[in-house]
Design an enzyme around this catalytic site. Structure first.
Site, PDB file in Angstrom:
ATOM      1  N   SER A  66       0.861  -1.183   0.000  1.00 51.34           N
ATOM      2  CA  SER A  66       0.000   0.000   0.000  1.00 51.34           C
ATOM      3  C   SER A  66       0.889   1.221   0.000  1.00 51.34           C
ATOM      4  CB  SER A  66      -0.891  -0.010   1.245  1.00 51.34           C
ATOM      5  OG  SER A  66      -1.473   1.251   1.496  1.00 51.34           O
ATOM      6  N   TYR A 122      -1.974  -0.588  10.677  1.00 52.33           N
ATOM      7  CA  TYR A 122      -2.016  -0.934   9.249  1.00 52.33           C
ATOM      8  C   TYR A 122      -0.727  -0.483   8.564  1.00 52.33           C
ATOM      9  CZ  TYR A 122      -3.557  -0.755   4.357  1.00 52.33           C
ATOM     10  OH  TYR A 122      -3.659  -0.908   2.984  1.00 52.33           O
TER      11      TYR A 122
END
Length: 250
Positions: A135, A148
């Protein structure tokens, strides 16, 4: 070189980015094993070179067994796409150990187990490609999502280390780092952000869209095109890279 007949493994392949990559690989002639936790979802998209198998990437024994069965059925894994993951934001002072461990177990441990088991057969071949779907949060801090962010940074560290381990060998390791992609995760995050920020769902969605430099959500197919490049001839010298797909410099 052709991809026809090569065995590809895509975790989290029943929806979103994983499904787009699986369809691309199948169209290129690969035999594609997709995994996920819900058989019904996998059954909906299986066929035309795509084979669904239930697998929870957090469960080591299940990963070992499932990848082994897939290799027995379709040959050595030569393309491994570690895509399965979860995305949820939470302030650190509200993050308990169970939340932290579930995020790490899914995103980071899951990538480690998937790649480790794929490499067992890939190392016996003369060509291989490993792609981790990280990501943009793997390259910078994502506000309100420290857990995350840490898991996605870890994925990139794993890929970079493996690329060093296999220098000079016919296997490459790279990470794709998309910003906000138009997948079911966006729908779930819209509700979560709206609740945490006390804004409307439309405002929450607009916040994610505006975080992408080109002010639109990225399509899963755009990420699949980047994956296609990494498994195509001419990409042999692309190794250990974290490739931004974010609509501009982040």
């Amino acid at each position: 070189m052709t991809l026809a007949g090569k065995h590809a493994l895509v975790t989290g392949g029943g929806t979103g980015i994983g499904l787009a990559i699986a369809k691309m690989l199948a169209a290129e002639g690969c035999q594609v094993t997709i995994t996920g936790r819900r058989q019904a979802v996998l059954d909906q998209v299986a066929g035309d070179g795509i084979f669904g198998m239930v697998m929870d990437v957090r469960d080591e024994a299940q990963v070992v067994e499932t990848v082994g069965v897939a290799v027995e059925a379709r040959g050595p894994v030569q393309i491994c796409v570690a895509n399965a993951g979860i995305a949820e934001g939470r302030a650190l002072h509200k993050t308990d150990l169970a939340f932290w461990r579930d995020m790490m177990s899914t995103n980071l441990d899951g990538a480690f187990l998937t790649i480790r088991e794929a490499l067992a057969s890939m190392r016996t071949t003369d060509w291989g490609r490993v792609i981790a779907v990280s990501s943009i949060a793997g390259l910078r801090g994502l506000q309100g999502a420290s857990c995350y962010t840490a898991s996605k940074h870890g994925m990139i560290g794993l890929i970079r280390a493996l690329s060093e381990d296999y220098l000079g060998k016919p296997i490459t390791f790279n990470a794709l780092c998309p910003a906000y992609v138009d997948t079911p995760i966006i729908a779930r995050n819209t509700l979560s952000i709206a609740k945490r920020a006390s804004v409307s769902e439309d405002k929450a969605r607009a916040m994610m869209i505006s975080a992408n430099r080109h002010n639109r959500l990225i399509s899963p197919e755009e990420v699949a095109v980047a994956a296609r490049w990494l498994v195509s001839p001419g990409s042999e010298s692309v190794n250990g890279q974290a490739i931004e797909i974010a609509g501009g410099q982040m």
